[in-house]
Design an enzyme around this catalytic site. Structure first.
Site, PDB file in Angstrom:
ATOM      1  N   ASP A 177     -11.084   0.157   7.067  1.00 20.96           N
ATOM      2  CA  ASP A 177     -10.268   1.008   7.930  1.00 20.96           C
ATOM      3  C   ASP A 177     -10.985   2.311   8.282  1.00 20.96           C
ATOM      4  O   ASP A 177     -11.155   3.174   7.421  1.00 20.96           O
ATOM      5  CB  ASP A 177      -8.954   1.306   7.205  1.00 20.96           C
ATOM      6  CG  ASP A 177      -8.009   2.175   8.010  1.00 20.96           C
ATOM      7  OD1 ASP A 177      -8.195   2.292   9.235  1.00 20.96           O
ATOM      8  OD2 ASP A 177      -7.075   2.735   7.406  1.00 20.96           O
ATOM      9  N   THR A 215      -5.877   0.242  13.162  1.00 22.04           N
ATOM     10  CA  THR A 215      -4.742   0.231  14.072  1.00 22.04           C
ATOM     11  C   THR A 215      -4.870  -0.994  14.970  1.00 22.04           C
ATOM     12  O   THR A 215      -5.914  -1.207  15.587  1.00 22.04           O
ATOM     13  CB  THR A 215      -4.691   1.508  14.933  1.00 22.04           C
ATOM     14  OG1 THR A 215      -4.410   2.623  14.080  1.00 22.04           O
ATOM     15  CG2 THR A 215      -3.596   1.422  15.983  1.00 22.04           C
ATOM     16  N   TRP A 228      -8.506   1.768  -2.444  1.00 24.66           N
ATOM     17  CA  TRP A 228      -7.527   1.499  -3.489  1.00 24.66           C
ATOM     18  C   TRP A 228      -7.149   0.033  -3.494  1.00 24.66           C
ATOM     19  O   TRP A 228      -7.209  -0.645  -2.466  1.00 24.66           O
ATOM     20  CB  TRP A 228      -6.275   2.378  -3.352  1.00 24.66           C
ATOM     21  CG  TRP A 228      -5.407   2.086  -2.152  1.00 24.66           C
ATOM     22  CD1 TRP A 228      -5.453   2.682  -0.933  1.00 24.66           C
ATOM     23  CD2 TRP A 228      -4.356   1.106  -2.083  1.00 24.66           C
ATOM     24  NE1 TRP A 228      -4.505   2.148  -0.098  1.00 24.66           N
ATOM     25  CE2 TRP A 228      -3.821   1.177  -0.778  1.00 24.66           C
ATOM     26  CE3 TRP A 228      -3.821   0.180  -2.984  1.00 24.66           C
ATOM     27  CZ2 TRP A 228      -2.771   0.362  -0.352  1.00 24.66           C
ATOM     28  CZ3 TRP A 228      -2.779  -0.645  -2.556  1.00 24.66           C
ATOM     29  CH2 TRP A 228      -2.260  -0.535  -1.273  1.00 24.66           C
ATOM     30  N   ASN A 257      -9.871   6.450   1.693  1.00 27.03           N
ATOM     31  CA  ASN A 257      -9.791   6.071   0.283  1.00 27.03           C
ATOM     32  C   ASN A 257      -9.962   4.573   0.082  1.00 27.03           C
ATOM     33  O   ASN A 257      -9.563   3.776   0.929  1.00 27.03           O
ATOM     34  CB  ASN A 257      -8.439   6.480  -0.299  1.00 27.03           C
ATOM     35  CG  ASN A 257      -8.303   7.970  -0.483  1.00 27.03           C
ATOM     36  OD1 ASN A 257      -7.899   8.669   0.438  1.00 27.03           O
ATOM     37  ND2 ASN A 257      -8.654   8.466  -1.654  1.00 27.03           N
ATOM     38  N   SER A 271      -8.881   5.819   7.683  1.00 24.56           N
ATOM     39  CA  SER A 271      -8.550   6.415   6.386  1.00 24.56           C
ATOM     40  C   SER A 271      -9.832   6.491   5.563  1.00 24.56           C
ATOM     41  O   SER A 271     -10.873   5.983   5.981  1.00 24.56           O
ATOM     42  CB  SER A 271      -7.473   5.594   5.655  1.00 24.56           C
ATOM     43  OG  SER A 271      -7.962   4.304   5.315  1.00 24.56           O
ATOM     44  N   TYR A 331       3.252   6.266   3.149  1.00 22.26           N
ATOM     45  CA  TYR A 331       3.241   5.382   4.305  1.00 22.26           C
ATOM     46  C   TYR A 331       4.470   5.614   5.165  1.00 22.26           C
ATOM     47  O   TYR A 331       5.464   6.170   4.708  1.00 22.26           O
ATOM     48  CB  TYR A 331       3.213   3.923   3.840  1.00 22.26           C
ATOM     49  CG  TYR A 331       2.059   3.609   2.948  1.00 22.26           C
ATOM     50  CD1 TYR A 331       0.833   3.255   3.478  1.00 22.26           C
ATOM     51  CD2 TYR A 331       2.185   3.702   1.572  1.00 22.26           C
ATOM     52  CE1 TYR A 331      -0.244   2.987   2.663  1.00 22.26           C
ATOM     53  CE2 TYR A 331       1.110   3.431   0.746  1.00 22.26           C
ATOM     54  CZ  TYR A 331      -0.104   3.070   1.294  1.00 22.26           C
ATOM     55  OH  TYR A 331      -1.166   2.814   0.485  1.00 22.26           O
ATOM     56  N   ASP A 367     -10.165   3.419  15.756  1.00 17.47           N
ATOM     57  CA  ASP A 367      -9.567   3.086  14.468  1.00 17.47           C
ATOM     58  C   ASP A 367      -9.445   1.575  14.272  1.00 17.47           C
ATOM     59  O   ASP A 367      -8.616   0.922  14.902  1.00 17.47           O
ATOM     60  CB  ASP A 367      -8.191   3.745  14.382  1.00 17.47           C
ATOM     61  CG  ASP A 367      -7.557   3.611  13.013  1.00 17.47           C
ATOM     62  OD1 ASP A 367      -8.162   2.994  12.125  1.00 17.47           O
ATOM     63  OD2 ASP A 367      -6.438   4.134  12.827  1.00 17.47           O
TER      64      ASP A 367
END
Length: 383
Positions: A88, A274, A95, A93, A91, A131, A271
């Site tokens: 992505d 998206t 996880w 991070n 963003s 979110y 992005d």
């Protein structure tokens, strides 16, 4: 000696193949749960781009992934534990779910077990990502992350302990690997690609993305390299205007040479996380009226499928170069019967003149994200 140099360059260009999967929208629809889900979880794409508290808190709307179909595989730990993730660019991070998570979403996905990894190191630092339809909370740890043939040691990542809500239960991915700038990272966690660069694991400080169209295979993210067989002509380089997201300037948005939005220029994010094309509130009504879109009772914009062949290209001009998006790309059939189609344009809230160029755009244009020069390269995909 030249072939040795060439071999070293190839070894540092890591291609991670992406799988085109069934989207969460399709899964929810097949289970007869989509309408109920949309009623209970009003859509709010804007929370991804307007976090309330930077550095310690980041927002990422999971409904943003309702139509995501491109996932890849990574592994974490020693021996490796495998996960399906989204790469992505919106963003920062990394996880994944953990064995400490008791949410329903975690029960249906792979979970990382730190006790089964000899290279895991825990921290006391927490991670909270909110979110549009819920939240993810957990803690941060360090371990070896394998992305294709690249091994990143001591990579910090999030281990989820809670993943409320029903959406993640039906999602085709376990977690997320963010590729945005480190300023965007929650809890100041160093992004994976930043560690790849600092450890000299890529020959160039860039990565490139190819997303296949429906019915095609071969989607990938390539770390450290560019494959010119996947696009035609030359890459056109566009300066990044804000080193947070991959943000650029749009010159204009036109149809048949006439401006329909973004008059005088505006800002856009490129992005991969998206699915659609996000439109500011001051332009959404005009765009939807232009393509014949009307809202249903869930707030989604639907379009008569029969108009696809009648509508012209919508042209995004970026750094002086035109990037047409045809109606066959911005109108999508989402139901089994032929008359029901969905607009590929969604609203970007908060009255901010910001556009999001998501997968609808990226399926048409090979993209290169250059951290060394803070540029994005774009070129039409090869047919």
């Amino acid at each position: 000696k030249f072939w040795i140099v060439a071999l070293l360059v190839v070894l540092n260009q890591r291609m991670i193949h992406l799988k085109k999967t069934k989207s969460a929208r399709q899964t929810l629809e097949e289970h007869g749960l989509l309408d109920d889900f949309l009623k209970k979880h009003p859509y709010n794409l804007g929370t991804k781009y307007f976090p309330g508290l930077q550095n310690t808190f980041a927002s990422e709307p999971m409904q943003n992934y309702l139509d995501i179909e491109y996932t890849g595989t990574i592994s974490i730990g020693t021996p490796p534990q495998q996960f399906t993730i989204i790469f992505d660019t919106g963003s920062a991070n990394l996880w994944v779910p953990s064995v400490y998570c008791s949410s329903a979403a975690c029960s249906d996905h792979r979970k990382f077990n730190p006790q089964q990894s000899s290279t895991f190191h825990a921290t006391s630092r927490t991670l909270s990502i909110t979110y549009g339809t819920g939240s993810m909370t957990g803690f941060l740890g360090y371990d070896t992350v394998q992305v294709g043939s690249i091994q990143v040691t001591n990579q910090i990542f999030g281990l989820s302990q809670t993943e409320p809500g029903s959406f993640l239960y039906y999602s085709p991915f376990d977690g997320i690997l963010g590729l945005a700038y480190p300023r965007m990272s929650a809890s100041d966690a160093t992004p994976v690609f930043d560690n790849m660069m600092s450890e000299g694991l890529v020959s160039q400080d860039l990565f490139s993305v190819f997303l296949s169209s429906d019915g095609q295979n071969g989607s990938f993210v390539m770390f450290g390299g560019i494959d010119d067989t996947y696009f035609t002509g030359n890459l056109n380089w566009v300066p990044v205007t804000v080193e947070y997201y991959w943000q650029i300037t749009l010159d204009s948005i036109t149809v048949n040479g006439q401006s329909i939005a973004c008059s005088g220029g505006c800002q856009a994010m490129v992005d991969t996380g998206t699915s659609l094309l996000a439109v500011p509130p001051n332009s959404i009504a005009y765009i939807q009226n232009f393509i014949g879109g009307s809202q249903d009772y869930n707030g989604q914009y639907i379009v008569n499928c029969n108009v696809i062949n009648e509508l012209p290209d919508i042209v995004f001009t970026i750094n002086g170069i035109q990037y047409p998006v045809p109606a066959s790309a911005y109108i999508r059939q989402v139901r089994s019967f032929q008359s029901y189609c969905m607009s590929g344009f969604e609203i970007m809230p908060f009255h901010y003149d910001l556009w999001i160029l998501g997968d609808i755009f990226l399926r048409l244009y090979y993209s290169v994200f250059d951290r060394a020069n803070n540029m994005i390269g774009l070129a039409p995909v090869a047919k």
